[in-house]
Design a protein around this motif. Structure first.
Motif, PDB file in Angstrom:
ATOM      1  N   PHE A 115     -31.503 -12.364  61.979  1.00  0.00           N
ATOM      2  CA  PHE A 115     -30.999 -13.406  63.211  1.00  0.00           C
ATOM      3  C   PHE A 115     -32.072 -14.488  63.382  1.00  0.00           C
TER       4      PHE A 115
ATOM      5  N   THR B  31     -20.120 -25.438  60.295  1.00  0.00           N
ATOM      6  CA  THR B  31     -19.782 -24.860  61.333  1.00  0.00           C
ATOM      7  C   THR B  31     -19.056 -25.944  62.264  1.00  0.00           C
TER       8      THR B  31
ATOM      9  N   ASP C 192     -23.484 -20.042  68.874  1.00  0.00           N
ATOM     10  CA  ASP C 192     -22.534 -19.702  69.929  1.00  0.00           C
ATOM     11  C   ASP C 192     -20.893 -19.694  69.186  1.00  0.00           C
TER      12      ASP C 192
ATOM     13  N   LEU D 173     -20.431 -19.123  66.098  1.00  0.00           N
ATOM     14  CA  LEU D 173     -20.545 -18.022  64.978  1.00  0.00           C
ATOM     15  C   LEU D 173     -20.435 -16.812  65.712  1.00  0.00           C
ATOM     16  N   PHE D 174     -20.982 -16.381  66.922  1.00  0.00           N
ATOM     17  CA  PHE D 174     -20.650 -15.344  67.628  1.00  0.00           C
ATOM     18  C   PHE D 174     -19.245 -15.024  67.898  1.00  0.00           C
ATOM     19  N   LYS D 175     -18.889 -16.060  68.554  1.00  0.00           N
ATOM     20  CA  LYS D 175     -17.332 -16.033  69.188  1.00  0.00           C
ATOM     21  C   LYS D 175     -16.435 -15.587  67.645  1.00  0.00           C
TER      22      LYS D 175
ATOM     23  N   ARG E  90     -17.262 -14.086  64.741  1.00  0.00           N
ATOM     24  CA  ARG E  90     -17.265 -12.797  64.101  1.00  0.00           C
ATOM     25  C   ARG E  90     -16.805 -11.804  65.089  1.00  0.00           C
ATOM     26  N   PHE E  91     -17.182 -12.041  66.107  1.00  0.00           N
ATOM     27  CA  PHE E  91     -16.782 -10.678  67.227  1.00  0.00           C
ATOM     28  C   PHE E  91     -15.390 -10.861  67.495  1.00  0.00           C
TER      29      PHE E  91
ATOM     30  N   GLY F  89     -14.880  -8.711  63.425  1.00  0.00           N
ATOM     31  CA  GLY F  89     -15.823  -7.679  64.180  1.00  0.00           C
ATOM     32  C   GLY F  89     -15.132  -6.525  65.026  1.00  0.00           C
TER      33      GLY F  89
ATOM     34  N   VAL G 187     -22.892 -11.387  62.264  1.00  0.00           N
ATOM     35  CA  VAL G 187     -23.095 -12.590  62.980  1.00  0.00           C
ATOM     36  C   VAL G 187     -24.575 -12.936  62.473  1.00  0.00           C
TER      37      VAL G 187
ATOM     38  N   VAL H 188     -25.336 -16.715  60.745  1.00  0.00           N
ATOM     39  CA  VAL H 188     -26.469 -17.604  61.086  1.00  0.00           C
ATOM     40  C   VAL H 188     -27.611 -17.942  60.208  1.00  0.00           C
TER      41      VAL H 188
ATOM     42  N   GLU I 204     -21.542 -14.252  52.817  1.00  0.00           N
ATOM     43  CA  GLU I 204     -21.070 -15.484  53.373  1.00  0.00           C
ATOM     44  C   GLU I 204     -21.139 -16.763  52.459  1.00  0.00           C
TER      45      GLU I 204
END
Length: 469
Positions: free
Chosen positions: A29, A50, A67, A69-71, A73-74, A78, A335, A339, A394
């Motif tokens: 990360f 993205t 931001d 990518l976090f949303k 994947r989780f 995730g 995540v 990134v 990825e």
């Protein structure tokens, strides 16, 4: 050329940090974010893949990429992985995972000294990894159950140690985090991806590897006997994991049917897939729904056995703790890898690979082999099976969509390589656990795992191209 050099330095930095035992997700990360900032500084941010609502400030836009990518994947894959980790944690809490290991390993005590126990033990350990996906956790349980059983049956400690270490590798299961992600990347259901693609390469690889193990362990035992050397310096403490001991002690008092509970999500997914193919039901069970159903069935069984509803419900807290472990482990890697790959993509590396491979199957195969070699090196250096795979996986869909590369082939090759080659690393957790238990130097144990795992890596890569359409 400058951007390619920056990307290569970033990958080298990740390998170095993980080798130095820096947290894998944190390493990937941190380097990924730095790479995104460098892309903004050098005017490469406009090459992002993205989707975001650009603000006009390149540096802040890169944070919006993180931001997004976090949303992504989780909220999707995730969450499925976190729920699965929660279920594994609950099985560990009630002792059902240990019960499965004890039930399946106990018959081996009846055999005496035959090297045919090597492929039998390897296949059994591999099947047990369906129940316990963590290589370290499986090794701890097998050290307490399968290891003494096989040693009592006449095999040498190093031979049995090699079997235990290599038990958690490439068993095809729709419950494995890397394969869940592979299915997501290829727009397939986990069952379709695993049994329609991955299993075509990994099953024959595992069967052949079982007999390579048999030959190699027998050869090494003969060499050791001739040299009459001592077992070597102990470099790891004898493992006396209290949680594992407690789980095994509780497993002894559990009814036999508890051994089936950890397998319930897998069985429900397979049964639903079969029923869908037969036209009985219009859907295939997803990871999250079948895991929740399995959890509640196990909770009801626990409440009946212990005659307490409140206690059984309260024990579900271990499920949520497991979800947290999944978020901090595999999902964090997902995540972080996303990134890093976004940063590498903005530097133009993926476009370079696509240009090199476009219209040429030979060049495409060469690129796959480069990825396999890089994954193997990273896994062997770091002892991690998840970090190398998630760092490279990825990239695959973008490469596959614009070249002659077939995504399931490449994903199977690098996933298998990552999970196999970690077992030849002296810093791998399973290697340290088992070498400590049998009181040998980790290097001695790695010698026993190296040939079977290298052969398996070559076979898995070859079979991925031969048998996956």
């Amino acid at each position: 050329m400058l951007y390619l050099l920056i990307a290569l330095l970033a990958i080298a930095a990740v390998v170095y940090l993980i080798y130095k035992k820096v947290h894998a997700a944190a390493s990937i990360f941190a380097v990924g974010v730095i790479l995104l900032m460098l892309a903004a500084l050098t005017g490469r941010a406009d090459f992002r893949t993205t989707e975001i609502e650009a603000t006009g400030n390149a540096f802040y836009d890169q944070l919006l990429v993180v931001d997004a990518l976090f949303k992504a994947r989780f909220s999707g894959i995730g969450m499925a992985i976190m729920v699965l980790f929660g279920f594994v944690s609950y099985m560990r809490h009630i002792g059902a995972d240990a019960k499965t290991v004890v039930v399946l390993s106990s018959p081996l005590k009846r055999f005496k000294g035959s090297y045919w126990l090597v492929p039998v033990g390897f296949i059994l350990g591999t099947l047990l990894s369906l129940v316990i996906p963590s290589a370290a956790a499986l090794s701890l349980l097998l050290v307490a159950t399968l290891l003494p059983a096989l040693i009592a049956a006449g095999l040498t400690p190093l031979t049995v140690g090699a079997i235990v270490v290599t038990s958690s590798t490439i068993v095809p299961t729709p419950l494995e985090a890397g394969l869940i992600q592979g299915a997501d990347l290829t727009n397939m259901t986990p069952t379709e991806f695993v049994y329609g693609a991955v299993a075509h390469a990994t099953v024959p690889t595992l069967l052949i590897t079982a007999f390579v193990h048999m030959w190699w362990q027998r050869h090494c035992d003969k060499v050791d006997a001739r040299k009459a050397e001592s077992s070597g310096e102990v470099t790891a403490d004898s493992m006396s994991d209290e949680a594992t001991k407690e789980a095994i002690a509780r497993a002894a008092s559990l009814p036999g049917y508890y051994a089936v509970l950890p397998l319930m999500p897998l069985l429900l997914i397979i049964v639903s897939a079969i029923l869908k193919q037969m036209g009985v039901i219009p859907f295939e069970g997803g990871i999250l729904p079948v895991t929740v159903v399995s959890l509640f069935i196990a909770m009801i069984i626990e409440s009946i056995r212990k005659r307490t509803v409140t206690g059984a419900v309260d024990s579900i807290s271990s499920f949520f703790k497991g979800m947290g472990e999944g978020a901090a482990g595999v999902v964090a890697l997902l995540v972080a890898a996303a990134v890093l790959v976004e940063g590498i993509t903005q530097m133009g590396v993926i476009d370079m690979l696509i240009d090199a491979a476009e219209g040429s199957s030979g060049a495409a195969v060469l690129i796959v082999l480069v990825f396999v070699a890089a994954t193997a090196a990273m896994a062997a250096l770091t002892g991690s099976g998840t970090a190398p795979y998630f760092a490279f996986s990825e990239v695959v869909p973008n490469l596959a969509s614009q070249t002659s590369i077939h995504a399931p082939q490449m994903l199977t090759a690098i996933w298998g390589t990552s999970n196999l080659m970690r077992q030849v690393s002296p810093v791998n957790a399973a290697v340290l656990i088992v070498s400590g238990a049998i009181k040998v130097n980790p290097i001695q144990l790695v010698k026993r795992t190296s040939v079977p795992m290298i052969v398996a890596t070559v076979l898995n890569t070859l079979f991925a191209f031969m048998f996956i359409g």
